[in-house]
Scaffold this motif. Structure first.
Motif, PDB file in Angstrom:
ATOM      1  N   THR A 278      61.052  74.220 112.871  1.00 33.09           N
ATOM      2  CA  THR A 278      60.824  74.482 111.512  1.00 33.09           C
ATOM      3  C   THR A 278      61.616  75.686 110.782  1.00 33.09           C
ATOM      4  N   VAL A 279      62.366  75.472 109.867  1.00 32.02           N
ATOM      5  CA  VAL A 279      63.183  76.716 109.409  1.00 32.02           C
ATOM      6  C   VAL A 279      62.710  77.265 108.098  1.00 32.02           C
ATOM      7  N   THR A 280      62.288  78.569 107.788  1.00 34.65           N
ATOM      8  CA  THR A 280      61.948  78.901 106.603  1.00 34.65           C
ATOM      9  C   THR A 280      62.506  80.264 106.168  1.00 34.65           C
ATOM     10  N   PRO A 281      63.055  80.358 105.044  1.00 33.39           N
ATOM     11  CA  PRO A 281      63.663  81.499 104.520  1.00 33.39           C
ATOM     12  C   PRO A 281      62.655  82.704 104.206  1.00 33.39           C
ATOM     13  N   VAL A 282      63.012  83.946 104.887  1.00 31.97           N
ATOM     14  CA  VAL A 282      62.221  84.929 104.708  1.00 31.97           C
ATOM     15  C   VAL A 282      62.554  85.635 103.319  1.00 31.97           C
ATOM     16  N   GLU A 283      61.910  85.139 102.214  1.00 33.18           N
ATOM     17  CA  GLU A 283      62.013  85.599 100.955  1.00 33.18           C
ATOM     18  C   GLU A 283      61.381  86.987 100.873  1.00 33.18           C
ATOM     19  N   PRO A 284      61.987  88.017 100.069  1.00 26.45           N
ATOM     20  CA  PRO A 284      61.102  89.345 100.118  1.00 26.45           C
ATOM     21  C   PRO A 284      59.985  89.098  99.182  1.00 26.45           C
ATOM     22  N   ASP A 285      58.980  89.812  99.419  1.00 24.62           N
ATOM     23  CA  ASP A 285      57.582  89.990  98.510  1.00 24.62           C
ATOM     24  C   ASP A 285      58.036  90.296  97.390  1.00 24.62           C
ATOM     25  N   LEU A 286      58.672  91.757  97.197  1.00 27.07           N
ATOM     26  CA  LEU A 286      59.209  92.078  95.965  1.00 27.07           C
ATOM     27  C   LEU A 286      60.803  92.223  95.830  1.00 27.07           C
ATOM     28  N   PRO A 287      61.383  91.654  95.026  1.00 25.95           N
ATOM     29  CA  PRO A 287      62.812  91.522  94.964  1.00 25.95           C
ATOM     30  C   PRO A 287      63.509  93.008  94.918  1.00 25.95           C
ATOM     31  N   SER A 288      64.444  93.496  95.812  1.00 21.35           N
ATOM     32  CA  SER A 288      64.689  94.799  95.780  1.00 21.35           C
ATOM     33  C   SER A 288      66.182  94.837  95.383  1.00 21.35           C
ATOM     34  N   PRO A 289      66.697  95.712  94.742  1.00 19.88           N
ATOM     35  CA  PRO A 289      68.297  96.140  94.485  1.00 19.88           C
ATOM     36  C   PRO A 289      69.062  96.319  95.676  1.00 19.88           C
ATOM     37  N   PRO A 290      70.159  96.183  95.603  1.00 17.68           N
ATOM     38  CA  PRO A 290      71.094  96.205  96.596  1.00 17.68           C
ATOM     39  C   PRO A 290      71.142  97.882  96.898  1.00 17.68           C
ATOM     40  N   LEU A 291      71.611  98.315  98.085  1.00 18.39           N
ATOM     41  CA  LEU A 291      71.772  99.685  98.477  1.00 18.39           C
ATOM     42  C   LEU A 291      72.776 100.308  97.486  1.00 18.39           C
ATOM     43  N   LEU A 293      71.965 101.063  94.304  1.00 20.68           N
ATOM     44  CA  LEU A 293      71.349 100.786  92.910  1.00 20.68           C
ATOM     45  C   LEU A 293      70.026 101.060  92.805  1.00 20.68           C
ATOM     46  N   ARG A 294      69.422 101.837  93.698  1.00 23.09           N
ATOM     47  CA  ARG A 294      67.894 101.903  93.726  1.00 23.09           C
ATOM     48  C   ARG A 294      67.510 102.768  92.349  1.00 23.09           C
ATOM     49  N   ASP A 295      68.465 103.504  91.872  1.00 18.30           N
ATOM     50  CA  ASP A 295      67.936 104.561  90.832  1.00 18.30           C
ATOM     51  C   ASP A 295      67.922 103.397  89.473  1.00 18.30           C
ATOM     52  N   LEU A 296      68.818 102.556  89.423  1.00 18.98           N
ATOM     53  CA  LEU A 296      68.724 101.514  88.352  1.00 18.98           C
ATOM     54  C   LEU A 296      67.556 100.873  88.271  1.00 18.98           C
ATOM     55  N   ALA A 297      66.847 100.518  89.472  1.00 20.37           N
ATOM     56  CA  ALA A 297      65.719  99.697  89.519  1.00 20.37           C
ATOM     57  C   ALA A 297      64.285 100.154  89.500  1.00 20.37           C
ATOM     58  N   GLY A 298      64.379 101.600  89.908  1.00 17.79           N
ATOM     59  CA  GLY A 298      63.162 102.163  89.644  1.00 17.79           C
ATOM     60  C   GLY A 298      62.204 101.962  90.664  1.00 17.79           C
ATOM     61  N   HIS A 299      62.380 101.407  91.739  1.00 19.41           N
ATOM     62  CA  HIS A 299      61.366 100.995  92.765  1.00 19.41           C
ATOM     63  C   HIS A 299      62.199 100.711  94.306  1.00 19.41           C
ATOM     64  N   SER A 300      61.395 101.153  95.216  1.00 15.37           N
ATOM     65  CA  SER A 300      61.937 100.945  96.613  1.00 15.37           C
ATOM     66  C   SER A 300      61.771  99.618  97.320  1.00 15.37           C
ATOM     67  N   PRO A 301      62.486  99.138  98.263  1.00 15.59           N
ATOM     68  CA  PRO A 301      62.257  97.843  98.805  1.00 15.59           C
ATOM     69  C   PRO A 301      60.894  98.055  99.664  1.00 15.59           C
ATOM     70  N   GLY A 302      60.401  96.840  99.944  1.00 16.93           N
ATOM     71  CA  GLY A 302      59.331  96.770 100.678  1.00 16.93           C
ATOM     72  C   GLY A 302      59.380  96.104 102.160  1.00 16.93           C
ATOM     73  N   LEU A 303      58.754  96.639 103.002  1.00 21.73           N
ATOM     74  CA  LEU A 303      58.828  96.235 104.412  1.00 21.73           C
ATOM     75  C   LEU A 303      58.094  94.871 104.615  1.00 21.73           C
ATOM     76  N   GLN A 304      58.376  93.870 105.220  1.00 21.28           N
ATOM     77  CA  GLN A 304      57.868  92.442 105.552  1.00 21.28           C
ATOM     78  C   GLN A 304      57.449  92.648 107.228  1.00 21.28           C
TER      79      GLN A 304
END
Length: 371
Positions: A278-291, A293-304
């Motif tokens: 079975t193939v499953t896409p690993v979608e992020p729990d919280l969409p994060s901005p590209p490297l 552009l973090r200052d524009l998004a206001g939040h950091s990426p999460g660890l799955q």
């Protein structure tokens, strides 16, 4: 080995010098004939010969003589200036002989021969310029290939407890490297990898890719926390990128405690293949901005954190795969293709996927699975 080679030299058959010299001369003559045959403008000579035969058969005089200029013009596209001159000389001599044979007036024959000479000279110049461009292109390709080997280092077939494989295909034959990046390295904190795509093209994108890979290789060894590795890359890009540049990336790791860690920074979701197929896409729990552009998004990426048992596989890719289209302009269904072609050997899986979307642009694909 060296001792065996010495014995072979001592006890081998001894040939007289005359035979050796004759053999050397024969070999040199064969090489010269092979080089001459390789550089012979066969098609232009055939065209000139065809014009000769048609004229001899029909005796049409001026009707066919101007077609002799096709020979040197065509030779300029495939041969060097020497081949062009040879074909042009052959066409001019044959034109003069045919003109005299067919009784072409001197003024008209002189005009045809002058045109043949002019076409030959122009074609020779074009051949020189083409050869110069080909040499420049070959030098550029060589430099690009060297840069690729220095930047995108080969990934071994086995890294720690994993099998790995990479496929990187250039969108154009002239482009050996671009803004895509990947790395897979063993560290004291487990095996870690990155697959990313730099916005833009050309040398600026290559420079950004080199920056990301350099920071990743250092931070992956220094930082026990995978999020700290991503933070190091983010800080470096914030200092060095322009305001509208960014890098999408997936950073993954497999620490010694035996679970898969994934940090997705605005990139296409990896595909997790379970041992069952079975193939499953690993979608992020919280969409994060590209490297970058973090200052524009206001939040950091999460660890799955995901279970990753023996027999599971992970496919990381960039948008060149998903943007590949068939003749009907339909996008390549990567998930369905992976389900059809997945095997226990990553290299075979990638080869099958690459053959299905060979018309795609340049993008690396990196499956990763436990042994």
């Amino acid at each position: 080995m060296s001792h065996a080679r010495d014995l072979g030299d001592d006890h081998g058959p001894v040939r007289p010098p005359s035979i050796r010299v004759a053999g050397a001369r024969t070999s040199a003559r064969r090489r010269a004939l092979a080089q001459l045959a390789a550089g012979t403008p066969v098609l232009p000579v055939l065209i000139v010969t065809a014009v000769l035969l048609v004229d001899l058969a029909g005796g049409a005089g001026m009707i066919w003589l101007p077609l002799l200029a096709v020979g040197p013009a065509l030779a300029a596209t495939t041969n060097g200036p020497r081949g062009v001159v040879c074909v042009g000389l052959l066409a001019t001599v044959l034109g003069a002989l045919l003109g005299v044979r067919d009784g072409v007036p001197d003024r008209e024959l002189a005009a045809v021969l002058s045109a043949l000479v002019a076409v030959t000279l122009a074609s020779g110049l074009a051949s020189v310029l083409r050869g110069r461009r080909e040499r420049v292109l070959a030098a550029v390709r060589s430099v690009a290939e060297t840069a690729q080997h220095a930047l995108l280092r080969p990934v071994p077939a086995h890294v720690g407890p994993f099998q790995a494989a990479v496929r990187y295909s250039a969108a154009a034959a002239e482009a050996r490297i671009g803004g895509d990046l990947y790395a897979l390295i063993p560290t004291p904190h487990g095996v870690r990898l990155i697959v990313g795509d730099v916005r833009g093209k050309g040398l600026p994108a290559v420079g950004t890719a080199a920056l990301v890979l350099g920071v990743f290789r250092e931070a992956a060894h220094d930082e026990p926390d995978l999020l700290a590795v991503v933070d190091r890359i983010e800080r470096s890009l914030a200092r060095n990128l322009a305001h509208d540049d960014f890098v999408t990336a997936v950073v993954a790791g497999y620490p010694p405690d035996g679970h898969l860690e994934v940090v997705n920074c605005g990139h296409a979701p990896p595909l997790l293949v379970r041992a069952s197929g079975t193939v499953t896409p690993v979608e992020p729990d919280l969409p994060s901005p590209p490297l970058g552009l973090r200052d524009l998004a206001g939040h950091s990426p999460g660890l799955q954190e995901l279970p990753f048992a023996e027999g599971d596989q992970l496919l990381l890719y960039t948008d060149g795969v998903t943007e590949a289209r068939d003749h009907g302009r339909a996008f390549y269904p990567l998930t369905e293709g992976l389900e059809r072609h997945v095997t226990r050997e990553p290299a075979r899986t990638l080869s099958a996927l690459r053959s299905c979307c060979s018309g795609s642009r340049s993008r690396p694909r990196l499956p990763w699975c436990p042994r």
